[in-house]
Design a protein around this motif. Structure first.
Motif, PDB file in Angstrom:
ATOM      1  N   LYS A 120       0.845  -1.198   0.000  1.00 13.39           N
ATOM      2  CA  LYS A 120       0.000   0.000   0.000  1.00 13.39           C
ATOM      3  C   LYS A 120       0.881   1.248   0.000  1.00 13.39           C
ATOM      4  O   LYS A 120       0.602   2.227  -0.700  1.00 13.39           O
ATOM      5  CB  LYS A 120      -0.901  -0.019   1.233  1.00 13.39           C
ATOM      6  CG  LYS A 120      -2.072   0.960   1.197  1.00 13.39           C
ATOM      7  CD  LYS A 120      -2.982   0.694   2.394  1.00 13.39           C
ATOM      8  CE  LYS A 120      -4.194   1.585   2.401  1.00 13.39           C
ATOM      9  NZ  LYS A 120      -5.071   1.285   3.557  1.00 13.39           N
ATOM     10  N   GLY A 121       1.974   1.196   0.787  1.00  8.79           N
ATOM     11  CA  GLY A 121       2.917   2.314   0.814  1.00  8.79           C
ATOM     12  C   GLY A 121       3.542   2.557  -0.539  1.00  8.79           C
ATOM     13  O   GLY A 121       3.676   3.705  -0.983  1.00  8.79           O
ATOM     14  N   GLY A 122       3.920   1.480  -1.214  1.00  9.75           N
ATOM     15  CA  GLY A 122       4.516   1.617  -2.546  1.00  9.75           C
ATOM     16  C   GLY A 122       3.547   2.216  -3.544  1.00  9.75           C
ATOM     17  O   GLY A 122       3.910   3.090  -4.343  1.00  9.75           O
ATOM     18  N   LYS A 123       2.295   1.751  -3.488  1.00 10.79           N
ATOM     19  CA  LYS A 123       1.278   2.278  -4.411  1.00 10.79           C
ATOM     20  C   LYS A 123       0.947   3.739  -4.085  1.00 10.79           C
ATOM     21  O   LYS A 123       0.751   4.559  -4.981  1.00 10.79           O
ATOM     22  CB  LYS A 123       0.023   1.401  -4.359  1.00 10.79           C
ATOM     23  CG  LYS A 123       0.221   0.038  -5.023  1.00 10.79           C
ATOM     24  CD  LYS A 123      -1.049  -0.790  -5.067  1.00 10.79           C
ATOM     25  CE  LYS A 123      -1.270  -1.536  -3.793  1.00 10.79           C
ATOM     26  NZ  LYS A 123      -2.357  -2.548  -3.904  1.00 10.79           N
ATOM     27  N   ASP A 124       0.903   4.051  -2.777  1.00  8.38           N
ATOM     28  CA  ASP A 124       0.632   5.432  -2.380  1.00  8.38           C
ATOM     29  C   ASP A 124       1.764   6.366  -2.783  1.00  8.38           C
ATOM     30  O   ASP A 124       1.527   7.519  -3.156  1.00  8.38           O
ATOM     31  CB  ASP A 124       0.422   5.520  -0.865  1.00  8.38           C
ATOM     32  CG  ASP A 124      -0.963   5.050  -0.447  1.00  8.38           C
ATOM     33  OD1 ASP A 124      -1.760   4.714  -1.337  1.00  8.38           O
ATOM     34  OD2 ASP A 124      -1.233   5.027   0.766  1.00  8.38           O
ATOM     35  N   LEU A 125       2.982   5.867  -2.699  1.00  8.06           N
ATOM     36  CA  LEU A 125       4.141   6.659  -3.119  1.00  8.06           C
ATOM     37  C   LEU A 125       3.974   7.099  -4.573  1.00  8.06           C
ATOM     38  O   LEU A 125       4.156   8.277  -4.913  1.00  8.06           O
ATOM     39  CB  LEU A 125       5.419   5.839  -2.949  1.00  8.06           C
ATOM     40  CG  LEU A 125       6.712   6.416  -3.549  1.00  8.06           C
ATOM     41  CD1 LEU A 125       7.066   7.760  -2.930  1.00  8.06           C
ATOM     42  CD2 LEU A 125       7.862   5.423  -3.376  1.00  8.06           C
ATOM     43  N   ILE A 126       3.592   6.158  -5.430  1.00  4.90           N
ATOM     44  CA  ILE A 126       3.388   6.472  -6.855  1.00  4.90           C
ATOM     45  C   ILE A 126       2.195   7.413  -7.022  1.00  4.90           C
ATOM     46  O   ILE A 126       2.255   8.389  -7.778  1.00  4.90           O
ATOM     47  CB  ILE A 126       3.184   5.175  -7.665  1.00  4.90           C
ATOM     48  CG1 ILE A 126       4.472   4.333  -7.628  1.00  4.90           C
ATOM     49  CG2 ILE A 126       2.816   5.498  -9.118  1.00  4.90           C
ATOM     50  CD1 ILE A 126       4.308   2.938  -8.200  1.00  4.90           C
ATOM     51  N   SER A 127       1.115   7.139  -6.281  1.00  7.88           N
ATOM     52  CA  SER A 127      -0.087   7.987  -6.384  1.00  7.88           C
ATOM     53  C   SER A 127       0.217   9.431  -5.995  1.00  7.88           C
ATOM     54  O   SER A 127      -0.186  10.374  -6.683  1.00  7.88           O
ATOM     55  CB  SER A 127      -1.194   7.443  -5.471  1.00  7.88           C
ATOM     56  OG  SER A 127      -1.577   6.157  -5.862  1.00  7.88           O
ATOM     57  N   ILE A 128       0.919   9.607  -4.882  1.00 12.99           N
ATOM     58  CA  ILE A 128       1.251  10.957  -4.398  1.00 12.99           C
ATOM     59  C   ILE A 128       2.205  11.651  -5.359  1.00 12.99           C
ATOM     60  O   ILE A 128       2.051  12.846  -5.658  1.00 12.99           O
ATOM     61  CB  ILE A 128       1.855  10.873  -2.972  1.00 12.99           C
ATOM     62  CG1 ILE A 128       0.762  10.487  -1.962  1.00 12.99           C
ATOM     63  CG2 ILE A 128       2.494  12.196  -2.565  1.00 12.99           C
ATOM     64  CD1 ILE A 128       1.287  10.135  -0.577  1.00 12.99           C
ATOM     65  N   TYR A 129       3.183  10.892  -5.877  1.00 10.23           N
ATOM     66  CA  TYR A 129       4.141  11.469  -6.830  1.00 10.23           C
ATOM     67  C   TYR A 129       3.420  11.941  -8.097  1.00 10.23           C
ATOM     68  O   TYR A 129       3.629  13.076  -8.555  1.00 10.23           O
ATOM     69  CB  TYR A 129       5.209  10.432  -7.168  1.00 10.23           C
ATOM     70  CG  TYR A 129       6.179  10.895  -8.240  1.00 10.23           C
ATOM     71  CD1 TYR A 129       7.209  11.781  -7.937  1.00 10.23           C
ATOM     72  CD2 TYR A 129       6.059  10.457  -9.551  1.00 10.23           C
ATOM     73  CE1 TYR A 129       8.092  12.219  -8.920  1.00 10.23           C
ATOM     74  CE2 TYR A 129       6.928  10.883 -10.540  1.00 10.23           C
ATOM     75  CZ  TYR A 129       7.943  11.766 -10.219  1.00 10.23           C
ATOM     76  OH  TYR A 129       8.814  12.197 -11.196  1.00 10.23           O
ATOM     77  N   ILE A 130       2.565  11.085  -8.643  1.00  9.24           N
ATOM     78  CA  ILE A 130       1.832  11.439  -9.876  1.00  9.24           C
ATOM     79  C   ILE A 130       0.874  12.598  -9.614  1.00  9.24           C
ATOM     80  O   ILE A 130       0.661  13.460 -10.469  1.00  9.24           O
ATOM     81  CB  ILE A 130       1.060  10.216 -10.425  1.00  9.24           C
ATOM     82  CG1 ILE A 130       2.020   9.097 -10.833  1.00  9.24           C
ATOM     83  CG2 ILE A 130       0.174  10.618 -11.607  1.00  9.24           C
ATOM     84  CD1 ILE A 130       2.862   9.375 -12.052  1.00  9.24           C
ATOM     85  N   ASN A 131       0.307  12.649  -8.427  1.00 10.18           N
ATOM     86  CA  ASN A 131      -0.592  13.755  -8.062  1.00 10.18           C
ATOM     87  C   ASN A 131       0.157  15.087  -8.065  1.00 10.18           C
ATOM     88  O   ASN A 131      -0.409  16.131  -8.404  1.00 10.18           O
ATOM     89  CB  ASN A 131      -1.205  13.490  -6.685  1.00 10.18           C
ATOM     90  CG  ASN A 131      -2.376  14.397  -6.372  1.00 10.18           C
ATOM     91  OD1 ASN A 131      -3.310  14.500  -7.157  1.00 10.18           O
ATOM     92  ND2 ASN A 131      -2.323  15.061  -5.235  1.00 10.18           N
ATOM     93  N   ASN A 132       1.435  15.035  -7.685  1.00 12.47           N
ATOM     94  CA  ASN A 132       2.268  16.242  -7.705  1.00 12.47           C
ATOM     95  C   ASN A 132       2.843  16.531  -9.086  1.00 12.47           C
ATOM     96  O   ASN A 132       3.110  17.685  -9.424  1.00 12.47           O
ATOM     97  CB  ASN A 132       3.412  16.102  -6.693  1.00 12.47           C
ATOM     98  CG  ASN A 132       2.998  16.431  -5.274  1.00 12.47           C
ATOM     99  OD1 ASN A 132       2.972  17.587  -4.873  1.00 12.47           O
ATOM    100  ND2 ASN A 132       2.621  15.403  -4.512  1.00 12.47           N
TER     101      ASN A 132
END
Length: 497
Positions: free
Chosen positions: A112-124
């Protein structure tokens, strides 16, 4: 990804509700385990009861339960079957630690942390093109757990545990192959990784800065290029963690000379995935509150007391250092992970990693923590055009007729214009950022200026190799309150001379 950003916004808005619900769920799920029965989880109805009934645990205190798990018993700390253990480098103490990794911890925390990392990065960075190429992850190795006679469980660096269990879709977008990524002989692995990944279109990197630097330099040697963008022109991000990035920033700028390169920090460990940078240009990490981890905190000045004061998330204050205590969906109950954090915000809860509970120098009441050391050494480098590779420091104890001090071993990638000036600036900044250190340094009354050894490139690599600590999650201990590491390195250097 957009849906997950919405979920993150929910725990930002309702942090205490999310943690309270998670607490109840953890207690309920573990009530019939051996640990849950011992502390009568069935009758725990609130956090206060939990706090009163369940003692704080160090790794040593929890190890008898973990040892039973490693020998094949189940339902000891957590109801799900535990087949994997994350082998920590043992930076909290000299031995290796084996941290249970349950299916829930893998799925609901690490992945979940790995997926959130990508989600937050792409959101930025919505225009990111990271998916047009592959992600290069520098991991450790794993092996069969020899404690389990049925050989049905495994242990390894947490990165290896994660990689080995990744779903197929994730394997397709990463490089190198698992066969190479999980090799256990570190020097052979770097060589093989360099040759394989040099031919790929790599768009993102993830790993510990020190080992990533070694890999990039080897690729540049093989390809005969001046910087890594000549090999990977589409490289756009480095997701890093485990050690502070600031001392390495200048070196990465030389290896990857691009204003479009993004550096994104995470806070993940064998015990769990705790924080993710969520803002461009920030050094703060958003504390992730819905990963199956319930948080408590011990104020820094209470850490070494027999019965320390323990605070809930709602009680922490901005700017203060705390030891982090976790209860997790892998069965770590009121577990002191050995890290200290400082809150930079409480709306939302953002933190900075400030050090380790056992990695500090306090031989003379100076309470020097890793955050102080890294801040000072980074500033001294900037002022003297130096680039650092690694460092460690320890006290010089009082001797008859002599005052104490701190002794540093620093490996520079680029030496300072003046070593004497560097030493002065290091001392000056330490005095600025730590009032206790400054008081002890007043007119050299208690502490003398720092004694600094500038050592040849590769020194720390050779020392880590000598200790069998190359690669993966292994890190050079930054500060120590005893001279064990420092004297070991000095002895190694004397023998080589």
């Amino acid at each position: 990804m957009k849906k997950r950003i919405h979920d993150i916004e929910l725990f930002i808005k309702y942090p205490h509700d999310v943690q309270a619900e998670l607490f109840r769920k953890l207690i309920d799920q573990a009530k019939n385990t051996d640990f849950g029965k011992k502390y009568d989880f069935k009758s725990i109805s609130n956090y206060k009861q939990y706090q009163e009934r369940v003692p704080l645990h160090s790794y040593e205190q929890l190890f008898p339960y973990i040892e039973r798990l490693m020998r094949g018993e189940q339902n000891v700390l957590w109801p799900s079957e535990v087949k994997w253990f994350a082998k920590s480098s043992g930076t909290t103490n000299a031995r290796s630690k084996f941290i249970p990794v349950s299916p829930e911890a893998l799925e609901d925390c690490h992945y979940k942390g790995g997926k959130d990392l990508i989600s937050i990065y792409i959101n930025n960075y919505p225009d990111s093109r990271m998916f047009t190429g592959k992600g290069l992850a520098i991991g450790g190795s794993h092996q069969i757990n020899e404690f389990d006679q049925n050989a049905e469980s495994y242990y390894g660096d947490v990165s290896a545990v994660i990689m080995k269990n990744l779903p197929l879709w994730a394997q397709l977008i990463r490089t190198p192959s698992l066969e190479v990524a999980l090799m256990d002989k570190w020097e052979e692995k770097i060589e093989k990784m360099a040759k394989v990944t040099a031919e790929e279109n790599v768009t993102t990197l993830s790993g510990v800065p020190t080992w990533t630097i070694l890999l990039l330099q080897r690729i540049m040697e093989i390809k005969g290029v001046d910087n890594i963008l000549e090999v990977w022109p589409n490289l756009e991000a480095f997701f890093h963690g485990a050690v502070a990035f600031t001392p390495y920033r200048e070196l990465f700028k030389k290896l990857i000379p691009s204003d479009k390169m993004h550096y994104w920090e995470t806070y993940n460990a064998s015990e769990g995935f705790f924080g993710i940078q969520d803002q461009i240009g920030s050094e703060e990490l958003l504390l992730m509150l819905d990963y199956g981890i319930f948080y408590e905190f011990i104020p820094f000045d209470e850490i070494h007391k027999e019965h320390p004061k323990v605070l809930s998330l709602s009680e922490v204050e901005i700017g203060k250092n705390y030891a982090m205590i976790i209860s997790t969906n892998a069965g770590l109950w009121r577990y002191n992970i050995g890290d200290t954090v400082k809150f930079t915000s409480v709306e939302p809860y953002r933190i900075k990693i400030s050090g380790r509970t056992k990695h500090f120098i306090n031989a003379f009441g100076e309470e020097l923590i890793i955050e102080n050391a890294e801040s000072a050494i980074t500033w001294a480098c900037e002022q003297t055009n130096a680039i650092i590779d690694n460092f460690t420091a320890a006290p010089i104890y009082f001797d008859e007729g002599k005052r104490g001090g701190h002794e540093w071993i620093i490996e520079f990638r680029k030496k300072p214009e003046s070593q004497e000036k560097f030493n002065e600036l290091l001392d000056k900044k330490l005095r600025e950022v730590n009032s206790d250190y400054d008081a002890k340094r007043y007119q050299d009354m208690a502490l003398l200026p720092p004694k600094v050894h500038s050592v040849a490139e590769g020194t720390f690599y050779k020392w880590m190799e000598k200790r069998g600590k190359l690669g993966g999650q292994n890190k050079v201990p930054r500060l120590s309150n005893n001279r064990e590491h420092l004297d070991d390195i000095l002895e190694m250097l004397a023998a080589q001379a």
